[in-house]
Design an enzyme around this catalytic site. Structure first.
Site, mmCIF file in Angstrom:
data_model
loop_
_atom_site.group_PDB
_atom_site.id
_atom_site.type_symbol
_atom_site.label_atom_id
_atom_site.label_comp_id
_atom_site.label_asym_id
_atom_site.label_seq_id
_atom_site.Cartn_x
_atom_site.Cartn_y
_atom_site.Cartn_z
ATOM 1 N N MET A 183 0.800 -1.257 0.030
ATOM 2 C CA MET A 183 -0.168 0.340 -0.406
ATOM 3 C C MET A 183 0.773 1.136 0.328
ATOM 4 S SD MET A 183 -2.978 -0.968 1.998
ATOM 5 C CE MET A 183 -2.799 -1.325 3.524
ATOM 6 N N HIS A 190 9.454 0.870 3.697
ATOM 7 C CA HIS A 190 9.801 0.904 4.215
ATOM 8 C C HIS A 190 10.780 -0.378 4.392
ATOM 9 C CE1 HIS A 190 8.182 -1.841 6.682
ATOM 10 N NE2 HIS A 190 7.068 -0.901 6.509
ATOM 11 N N GLY A 212 11.233 -3.366 5.637
ATOM 12 C CA GLY A 212 10.505 -3.926 5.827
ATOM 13 C C GLY A 212 10.151 -4.682 4.583
ATOM 14 N N HIS A 213 9.643 -4.242 2.942
ATOM 15 C CA HIS A 213 9.535 -3.814 1.989
ATOM 16 C C HIS A 213 10.403 -3.870 1.169
ATOM 17 C CE1 HIS A 213 5.711 -1.359 3.361
ATOM 18 N NE2 HIS A 213 5.125 -2.132 2.644
ATOM 19 N N GLN A 250 -10.249 -2.704 2.670
ATOM 20 C CA GLN A 250 -9.466 -2.970 3.070
ATOM 21 C C GLN A 250 -9.884 -2.094 4.938
ATOM 22 O OE1 GLN A 250 -5.829 -4.413 1.686
ATOM 23 N NE2 GLN A 250 -4.889 -3.912 3.861
ATOM 24 N N GLU A 300 5.829 -11.735 6.954
ATOM 25 C CA GLU A 300 5.353 -12.377 8.308
ATOM 26 C C GLU A 300 4.981 -11.922 9.063
ATOM 27 O OE1 GLU A 300 8.009 -15.380 9.692
ATOM 28 O OE2 GLU A 300 8.112 -16.184 7.721
ATOM 29 N N ASP A 326 2.477 -9.733 8.953
ATOM 30 C CA ASP A 326 1.093 -9.241 9.119
ATOM 31 C C ASP A 326 0.511 -11.111 8.703
ATOM 32 O OD1 ASP A 326 0.046 -6.595 8.931
ATOM 33 O OD2 ASP A 326 1.707 -6.632 6.884
HETATM 34 O O1 PAF Z 1 0.124 -6.080 3.567
HETATM 35 C C1 PAF Z 1 -0.443 -5.165 2.614
HETATM 36 O O2 PAF Z 1 0.218 -4.063 2.389
HETATM 37 C C2 PAF Z 1 -1.870 -5.139 1.794
HETATM 38 O O3 PAF Z 1 -3.026 -5.426 2.717
HETATM 39 C C3 PAF Z 1 -2.004 -5.797 0.694
HETATM 40 C C4 PAF Z 1 -1.796 -7.118 0.683
HETATM 41 C C5 PAF Z 1 -0.574 -4.930 0.099
HETATM 42 C C6 PAF Z 1 -3.170 -5.721 0.004
HETATM 43 O O4 PAF Z 1 -4.060 -4.366 0.304
#
Ligand code: PAF
Length: 282
Positions: A28, A32, A34-35, A59, A147, A149
């Protein structure tokens, strides 16, 4: 070079030009470290790395932070460029949901109603629906999720298995600050005081993991985690702190297990989790 596309038509053309293994990292935005570890994991396994950046309205609950969620496309593109990402898909809401909010959504089943799902009704319907759509649009061989999430990762795995989605779902370990705080886009909401309070979450997980390493049983592991949360996260409001089976299946826990925590720190809801191994009691 990192190519940026916004529409599904542009994506279809750009995707068709990529042959070989494609790995997708769905985000989204507000990227950072983590990504960045997801991007590195994808680079190691795939010929082409495709990143999606989309703040998914489906969501977010009506009182949640959809409007104030950080949107930092230029900085995110810079991260993607540095990480050698081939293609970024950053659609606007009408590109993702051309018919308006979808009437047909993925039902996450009973696990979707537990833990995060209890506090955030409809959350996993929204997550799984957008993830399935993004898998259809990007057609990857591999999809990488953090992990951090953990319930989301478990449900995405389950969805792909139950609905025969032809993709390998790869879980990537959580990245932490040196003091233990799990990296999250929502950490930027925290004041300096909140940030200290937030350490109660990782402190609880650490205490639980240490108790497990010391050979304590499930009850004692959970008690140690709760005690540490009470001591360290006393300014936080606990939502849940549970010890479960690694697939989040109900029932007795033994051997490999997962400790999961969620708490409010001020207006910010944070989650974290860690693996623990329970040794059989003699
Ligand atoms: O983890 C996230 O950033 C979101 O839940 C995702 C998987 C991109 C879905 O919108």
């Amino acid at each position: 070079m990192t190519e940026l596309v916004h529409t599904r038509a542009e994506l279809a053309v750009a995707r068709a030009a990529r042959t070989g293994t494609v790995g997708v990292v769905m985000t989204m935005g507000a990227l950072h470290e983590g990504h960045e570890s997801l991007l590195r994991a994808a680079r190691e396994r795939a010929d082409h790395v495709l990143v999606t950046i989309f703040v998914n309205p489906l969501q977010f609950g009506p009182t949640e932070d959809f409007d104030r969620y950080p949107r930092t496309l230029d900085a995110d593109l810079e991260v993607c460029r540095r990480a050698g990402v081939d293609l970024v898909f950053a659609p606007a809401v009408p590109d993702m949901y051309p018919g308006g909010a979808p009437q047909v959504r993925v039902n996450p089943g009973p696990l979707g109603e537990d833990l995060e799902g209890l506090s955030r009704p409809g959350f996993f319907h929204g997550v799984l629906t957008v993830v399935l759509k993004l898998l259809q649009l990007t057609r990857p061989d591999l999809a990488f999720f953090g992990e951090k999430d953990y319930q989301q990762l478990t449900l995405i795995r389950r969805m792909c298995r139950d609905l025969d989605v032809p993709v390998e779902v790869v879980g990537v370990p959580t990245v932490r600050e040196p003091d233990g705080l799990a990296l999250s886009s929502r950490n930027r909401y925290l004041s300096a005081v909140d940030r200290q309070v937030a350490l109660g979450l990782s402190g609880a997980l650490r205490a639980g993991a240490e108790a497990a390493e010391a050979g304590r049983d499930a009850g004692a592991v959970l008690a140690a985690a709760h005690a540490a949360f009470g001591a360290g996260g006393s300014g936080a409001r606990l939502d849940y702190l549970v010890l479960t089976d690694p697939d989040l299946e109900p029932g007795p826990v033994q051997g490999p297990a997962r400790l999961l925590v969620a708490a409010w720190v001020g207006d910010t809801r944070l989650i974290d989790n860690a693996p623990v191994t329970l040794h059989p009691t003699s």
